[in-house]
Enzyme design. Structure first.
Site, PDB file in Angstrom:
ATOM      1  N   GLU A   1       0.812  -1.224   0.000  1.00  0.00           N
ATOM      2  CA  GLU A   1       0.000   0.000   0.000  1.00  0.00           C
ATOM      3  C   GLU A   1       0.841   1.266   0.000  1.00  0.00           C
ATOM      4  O   GLU A   1       0.391   2.311  -0.481  1.00  0.00           O
ATOM      5  CB  GLU A   1      -0.927   0.009   1.225  1.00  0.00           C
ATOM      6  CG  GLU A   1      -2.000  -1.060   1.219  1.00  0.00           C
ATOM      7  CD  GLU A   1      -3.072  -0.807   0.183  1.00  0.00           C
ATOM      8  OE1 GLU A   1      -3.507   0.344   0.035  1.00  0.00           O
ATOM      9  OE2 GLU A   1      -3.465  -1.777  -0.509  1.00  0.00           O
TER      10      GLU A   1
ATOM     11  N   ASN B   1     -14.672   6.720   7.977  1.00  0.00           N
ATOM     12  CA  ASN B   1     -13.636   5.809   8.466  1.00  0.00           C
ATOM     13  C   ASN B   1     -12.773   6.475   9.541  1.00  0.00           C
ATOM     14  O   ASN B   1     -12.367   5.826  10.502  1.00  0.00           O
ATOM     15  CB  ASN B   1     -12.760   5.330   7.314  1.00  0.00           C
ATOM     16  CG  ASN B   1     -13.424   4.231   6.508  1.00  0.00           C
ATOM     17  OD1 ASN B   1     -14.137   3.400   7.049  1.00  0.00           O
ATOM     18  ND2 ASN B   1     -13.203   4.242   5.201  1.00  0.00           N
TER      19      ASN B   1
ATOM     20  N   GLU C   1      -1.717   9.828   0.634  1.00  0.00           N
ATOM     21  CA  GLU C   1      -2.089   9.547  -0.748  1.00  0.00           C
ATOM     22  C   GLU C   1      -1.432  10.564  -1.682  1.00  0.00           C
ATOM     23  O   GLU C   1      -1.420  11.768  -1.402  1.00  0.00           O
ATOM     24  CB  GLU C   1      -3.614   9.605  -0.872  1.00  0.00           C
ATOM     25  CG  GLU C   1      -4.147   9.280  -2.243  1.00  0.00           C
ATOM     26  CD  GLU C   1      -5.665   9.253  -2.271  1.00  0.00           C
ATOM     27  OE1 GLU C   1      -6.224   9.094  -3.364  1.00  0.00           O
ATOM     28  OE2 GLU C   1      -6.279   9.384  -1.191  1.00  0.00           O
TER      29      GLU C   1
END
Length: 289
Positions: free
Chosen positions: A142, A189, A151
């Site tokens: 990831e 989340n 990100e």
């Protein structure tokens, strides 16, 4: 003078000599070693994980953990065991992530383990090591080897706010982009993870990119409690013996599994195989999804 073995004055062999007799052939920088070849180095026997030449045992992941468990001199065991009892030592963690961002620390990971004491601590020693390897392989994939903290595609940032939730997006429309080892994203989340961990991540999402332990806690939260597009959590998959493939389903199965992106799946599997080899266990079955 050499005393005959039958002599009553013969002394018993010294422990060091007995240990030395159990040592494999000494490692040589000039020799090519293949996976499974065993050498002695720095007081221990080592097994090559794959092809290697000129790299001393313990320097990189090309060599597995000690295989002698007491031979060659100083008591055996895994190198540099952590007092936390985590099945991955700091030396092994460094081998797995040689190019990691300094933000991601072994201590941050060990501190985060307190939030989920069952992680890599349930079942047999083999099961514990497989789960640790599975988690570390997935977060390596990831984050490009624990290199990226956030990100990289900033164009996605404003899209992670679901303002239909009653709590909205108090930190701002573009504040809930992917962060940490499993790239936690979306306001709901951040709220769920924060509620579970006792940290207000809804109002302070930036903690995930500023505190190494919090970053790891969010990854462990997802691993242990969320099944994503799969049918079980990644923790349950490994503890229940369902195989590494089910952890891929839990993390990104909707995009990668059942032929969605075989290259990405293979990347995860390759890392898992490497890490289980470093920890001295087999990867088990059902590796793909």
């Amino acid at each position: 003078m050499v005393v005959p073995a039958s002599s009553a004055t013969a002394a018993p062999a010294a422990p060091a000599a007995e240990a030395a007799a159990a040592c494999a052939t000494p490692w040589s920088a000039d020799k090519v070693y293949l996976g499974g070849d065993t050498v002695s180095h720095a007081g221990h026997n080592w097994s090559a994980s794959w092809w290697t030449q000129g790299t001393a045992p313990a320097d990189t992941g090309q060599w597995g953990v000690w295989v002698d468990k007491g031979a060659c001199g100083d008591g055996g065991g895994d190198p540099d065991p952590d007092p936390s009892g985590f099945v991955v030592s700091e030396a092994q963690f460094n081998q797995m992530f040689p190019n990691r961002n300094p933000f991601y620390t072994y201590r941050g990971l060990v501190d985060a383990l307190q939030s989920y004491p069952g992680f890599a601590n349930t079942g047999s020693e083999e099961t514990k090591k497989r789960e640790a390897a599975a988690f570390l392989a997935n977060i390596s994939h990831e984050t490009a080897g624990l290199y990226y903290i956030v990100e990289q595609n900033e164009a996605n940032y404003p899209h992670y706010c679901d303002d239909s939730k009653p709590y909205g997006c108090p930190a701002g429309q573009a504040a809930y982009y992917g962060r940490g080892p499993i790239q936690l994203s979306w306001n709901f989340n951040y709220k769920a993870a924060g509620d579970a961990l006792g940290i207000d991540l809804l109002n302070n999402p930036y903690l995930v990119e500023r505190d190494p332990a919090v970053a790891m806690q969010t990854a462990l939260w997802y691993w242990n409690t969320q099944q994503g597009p799969g049918t079980m959590t990644a923790h349950d998959a490994m503890v229940g013996g369902h195989g590494f493939g089910q952890t891929i389903w839990a993390i990104n199965g909707a995009l990668e599994c059942e032929g969605g992106n075989p290259a990405q799946v293979q990347s995860r599997i390759d890392k898992y195989r490497n890490y289980t080899a470093m920890l001295g266990v087999t990867p088990g079955s059902n590796l793909s999804c």
